[in-house]
Enzyme design. Sequence first.
Site, PDB file in Angstrom:
ATOM      1  CD  GLN A 155      -3.664  -4.837   6.304  1.00 22.81           C
ATOM      2  OE1 GLN A 155      -3.534  -3.891   5.530  1.00 22.81           O
ATOM      3  NE2 GLN A 155      -4.290  -5.943   5.947  1.00 22.81           N
ATOM      4  CG  ASP A 212     -10.454  -0.652   4.140  1.00 25.71           C
ATOM      5  OD1 ASP A 212     -10.223  -0.874   2.941  1.00 25.71           O
ATOM      6  OD2 ASP A 212      -9.755  -1.067   5.074  1.00 25.71           O
ATOM      7  CE  LYS A 244      -3.849  -2.454   1.981  1.00 27.45           C
ATOM      8  NZ  LYS A 244      -4.474  -3.039   3.138  1.00 27.45           N
TER       9      LYS A 244
END
Length: 284
Positions: free
Chosen positions: A96, A119, A52
Amino acid sequence: MARIIDGKQIAKDLRVAIADDAADLKKKGVTPGLAVVLVGDDPASRVYVSMKEKACAECGIFSDEHKLPAETSEEQLLALIDELNNDERIDGILVQLPLPNHIDENKILETISPAKDADGFHPYNVGRLVTGKPLFKPCTPYGVMKMFEAEGVDLKGKDVVVVGRSNIVGKPIAMMCLAEHATVTLCHSRTQDLDAKVRAADIVIAAVGRPEMVKGDWIKDGAVVIDVGVNRVGDKKLVGDVDFEGASKHASAITPVPGGVGPMTITMLLYNTVESAKRRAEKQ
Ligand code: NDP
């Protein structure tokens, strides 16, 4: 034989557009910023996080990394999220998953500001998706929708069968297909006659996590097959949830594993971050 849907190429093209948008924003004094929070040292999570960071750098997105030890308390993590929610340089916050067991994952996700929820997992954003007014869409299913767009697959009136009903893939992809006027059947582990349902589908989306469970002869001639599954078999080989060889004989188009949906997920995280930065620029 089916046309192979090349996720790597679609993701590459999208990243060029994302980098262009990021450069335009920079000219207006807004550098898109993504905060990435990793707790602990799970090797797979470390790999995802470094991918990422690299992708952010390539697209001109500021990446703010927070690598915290496994013993970080829930309070400490909540305090960091609060700080990031109020940091004007940050347009997207990604925590995460999975988090260590002593931290309540839902509590953390619900503390992220819905306006920075890159997200798309916050209940506010889930609700907006369900009511047809999405702010952030979850990255993997959004990536699948971008693949349909790139491939010219029109969902209107089509019968879509989604296998798997997780909050991160199955349910949101079903909502997104519904918004595009498909008729959606959402299947799961208690679904009866799964093969008959898949056989009737114009479009099959598999997100199960079971190697090659969707058999080639379940696929209707001319159907489009999207395989979200990533399963490691043996030492190294990755396979999807669909029997690729068998399904390719019937499908008109199919995603491979690897090189299909996989490359789209991080790309959509960058996309969501830049879209959020555009909203910040509009407010200036
Ligand atoms: P989950 O484990 O959260 O969900 C799996 C779903 O499959 C559940 O809804 C489950 O049903 C259903 N299921 C399990 N067994 C069967 C069965 N025999 N028949 C029908 N349905 C079944 O998985 P995720 O959604 O998180 O991930 C699915 C796959 O996608 C995994 O391989 C994962 O690695 C991959 N993935 C890939 C990403 C990418 O970037 N390419 C991103 C995210 C995931 P029930 O609800 O009844 O238990």
